[in-house]
Every structure is written in structure tokens, then in C-alpha cells.
Design an enzyme around this catalytic site. Structure first.
Site, PDB file in Angstrom:
ATOM      1  CD  GLN A 198      -1.665  -2.293   1.913  1.00 10.77           C
ATOM      2  OE1 GLN A 198      -0.492  -2.663   1.973  1.00 10.77           O
ATOM      3  NE2 GLN A 198      -2.632  -2.999   2.428  1.00 10.77           N
ATOM      4  CG  ASP A 239      -6.878  -0.625  10.126  1.00 11.35           C
ATOM      5  OD1 ASP A 239      -5.679  -0.287  10.024  1.00 11.35           O
ATOM      6  OD2 ASP A 239      -7.649  -0.709   9.155  1.00 11.35           O
TER       7      ASP A 239
END
Ligand code: MRU
Length: 354
Positions: A198, A239
Site C-alpha cells: 500500500q 484500524d
């Protein structure tokens, strides 16, 4: 400016997402109309990043309402509830997914006595609001994050936390975009973020497109750039943040935090309050997603880079202990240790504003 990574199609009958799996070589938008394609898009990381997953889940819920042919409110709410359970099973770690679905379920329940059309309108409005709130939260996180750094600093970041992962600005890279607007010259080191890259595919792409000085490094080079004095702060996203300040984020984040402590570099976590799980006592309670070993062995290679029979362990996230974190930056400001107290105080503030 409006977000383009996730949006509702004008007729309200599809979620349109930018497929993050084909970046940076292709710009591809997908129109999702069915529960299966929505679930697959989250599981396959076509849409990824905790806030973006939440926004997409909310729009998906609204789309399923708008496409429903149920004639009475009870049947509509029942089918939406089953859909929410199904979509919630697509990935376990980012709390924004269950948070956004719970918010949509609450609005649906509040309108249970209304007509089917009124329920559909209320759900579309709520999903749009979730995205608008994220834009404003990211802007405020960026402003608070900017107070932690100065012109000329080097910043190390991990994974992708930019506009693709949120709505606009992003979380951990929000201050970097804001600094650019102010004419500051920051030097960003982006970890490539094995195994799904990512950092390489998304963060270096977003920062490079914005004309920001970004240098891509392999994850195992972070200690080297820190040891050279090139990094003044680490900015990462999250997260799920537990009530004691433990943070689940992309695998490798914990390693960055440990290195930062060794080199005396402040390590900051940036994210909206929707990523704080007030019911989760500590990082030990956070479920960590395990993903397909092929992501390590073969996914990015022309030929497999490991024997087919070899075992792999592929956790998608790790937990950074709260004692390694210099501050948690939310839209409400910078939380400091002891986090059990500062997070509880933030919860009170949010509840008093509701
Ligand atoms: O598996 P991913 O790509 O969804 O993981 C994303 C991250 O870990 C991000 O750092 C986090 O969601 C913050 S996004 C603003």
C-alpha cells in the site's frame, strides 16, 4: 472538492469505488450493485483503509435499501439487517466497518414506523452524512497533526492513509497535504508496506501526484533512515484503537514504533474518533485478520518467489502498545498518555455533543 474514491451513483442504486488494487498503473472505477460484489470489494481490498471501508459500507447499505422491492418497513429492515451481518463479515479488524453499519441500522430502526420511501431517503442521507463528516474530521485531524511538526521535517509513514483510504486529505498524511498547501517543505519516507505494498502503490503515488517530496523505502530500511537523523516524526493511521490506547494498524506498524522509541523519534497515530472502539479494553481483544499466503509468495511476482509447499503466516495488522505512542491525533485534538483517562474524557465529550 468532493471525494472520488467512494461515492453513491446519482440514481442511488450503486456504490462507485475506485479499484485500489490496480493502482498505480490503472485508474478504474467499479459500480457495485449486489451484496456479493460489495463484500468482495472490501475483502479483496479494492476499497480499503478504515474510514473508506466505513463510508463504503454505509453507501452499500443505502444502495441495498434503494434496490429493495420490499413493500413494508418490517421486511425491508429485516433484509437490511441480514445484509449488514453479511457485509460485516468481509474483514474483521477495522472497527469503522461495524461502526458505520451499526449507525445505518440505528437510523433504519428510528424510521421503522415510516413508509419504505421515507426509510430509503433517510438511509441515503445518513450515508452521505457519514462521508461528509469524514471529510471534515480529516481536515481537523490534519490541522492538529500539523502542530506536531515544523517546516523542513522528515516524516516516516506506513501503509496508506491518504484520500484513497478516507474521504479527502487522509489521516496520517493529512498534515503533510496541509503543510504542502502552506508552502512547507517536508521530506516524507513511505514504507513500501509488505506484503500488499500500500505504501509503494498508493502512498507514494498520492504524494508524488501532489508534488510532495516522497522517498519510497522497503520496510526493513526504516531503521537506517532513522539512524541517519532524517526522520523527526512518525505518522501512522489506525484500524482500531482500544480504550487503553493500544492501536491495531497495518502489519509492520509495531516495528516502526519500536524503532522510533530506540531512536528517540515521536511516534504519532492519527485517525477519526470512529476508529476508537470504546468497548475494547486493550489490544489483546482485537481480532487480527489472517490473509492468503499467496499474497506473500506469488501475488506481485511474475513467478512464485517461494516453494508452493512452504508455510506462511500472513497477519494483516499488528497491535502497537500504548506506551510506544507519543500522541493519538483525532479531530478533537491530540490525546496524550495516560490514554485510559484521555480516551475516557474524549468519550464523554462526544456523548455530550450527541
Ligand atoms: O489492509 P488495509 O490496506 O485496509 O490497511 C489499512 C491500514 O492499516 C491503514 O493504515 C489504516 O486503515 C488507516 S487508513 C486512514
Amino acid at each position: 472538492m468532493k471525494p472520488t474514491n467512494v461515492r453513491l451513483r446519482d440514481d442511488g442504486r450503486a456504490v462507485v469505488i475506485q479499484d485500489q488494487t490496480v493502482l498505480p498503473s490503472q485508474t478504474l472505477f467499479l459500480e457495485l450493485e449486489t451484496p456479493e460484489t460489495m463484500h468482495e470489494a472490501i475483502h479483496a481490498l479494492r476499497v480499503r483503509g478504515a474510514p473508506a471501508i466505513g463510508i463504503m459500507a454505509a453507501y452499500s447499505y443505502a444502495v441495498m435499501a434503494n434496490r429493495s422491492e420490499e413493500k413494508d418497513a418490517d421486511s425491508l429492515l429485516e433484509s437490511l439487517s441480514s445484509f449488514a451481518d453479511y457485509l460485516n463479515s468481509s474483514r474483521p479488524t477495522a472497527v469503522n466497518l461495524s461502526w458505520a453499519l451499526a449507525r445505518m441500522e440505528k437510523v433504519a430502526a428510528e424510521h421503522a414506523g415510516d413508509s419504505v420511501d421515507q426509510i430509503k431517503k433517510a438511509l441515503t442521507a445518513e450515508a452521505t452524512l457519514i462521508q461528509e463528516e469524514d471529510v471534515s474530521m480529516c481536515r481537523r485531524i490534519a490541522a492538529h497533526g500539523l502542530t506536531l511538526i515544523k517546516d523542513g521535517d522528515g516524516i516516516l509513514t506506513h501503509c496508506n492513509t491518504g484520500p484513497l483510504a478516507t474521504s479527502l486529505y487522509g489521516t496520517a498524511v493529512g498534515p503533510i497535504f496541509l503543510a504542502k498547501e502552506k508552502g512547507w517543505d517536508l521530506k516524507v519516507f513511505a514504507d513500501e508496506t509488505r506484503p500488499l505494498l500500500q505504501g509503494a502503490r498508493l502512498t507514494s503515488y498520492e504524494l508524488d501526484q501532489a508534488g510532495i517530496d516522497v522517498t519510497l523505502i522497503c520496510d526493513n530500511m526504516a531503521a537506517t533512515v532513522m539512524s541517519k537523523g532524517w526522520v523527526q516524526a512518525c505518522f501512522v493511521g489506525c484500524d482500531r484503537v482500544a480504550a487503553n490506547g493500544d492501536v491495531a494498524n497495518k502489519i509492520g506498524t509495531n516495528g516502526v514504533a519500536i524503532l522510533a522509541k530506540h531512536y528517540g523519534i515521536p511516534f504519532y497515530v492519527l485517525g477519526p474518533t470512529s476508529t476508537i472502539d470504546f468497548d475494547c479494553k486493550s489490544g489483546e481483544e482485537i481480532e487480527i485478520e489472517l490473509r492468503d499466503p499467496e499474497e506473500i509468495k506469488s501475488k506481485w511476482y511474475a513467478e512464485p518467489m517461494a516453494p508452493a509447499s512452504v508455510k506462511c503466516y500472513n497477519p494483516a495488522f499488528d497491535v502497537t502498545n500504548h506506551d510506544l505512542i507519543a500522541g493519538i491525533v483525532t479531530e478533537h485534538g491530540v490525546l496524550r498518555a495516560p490514554y485510559t483517562e484521555s480516551i475516557a474524557a474524549l468519550k464523554k465529550t462526544i456523548e455530550s455533543e450527541a
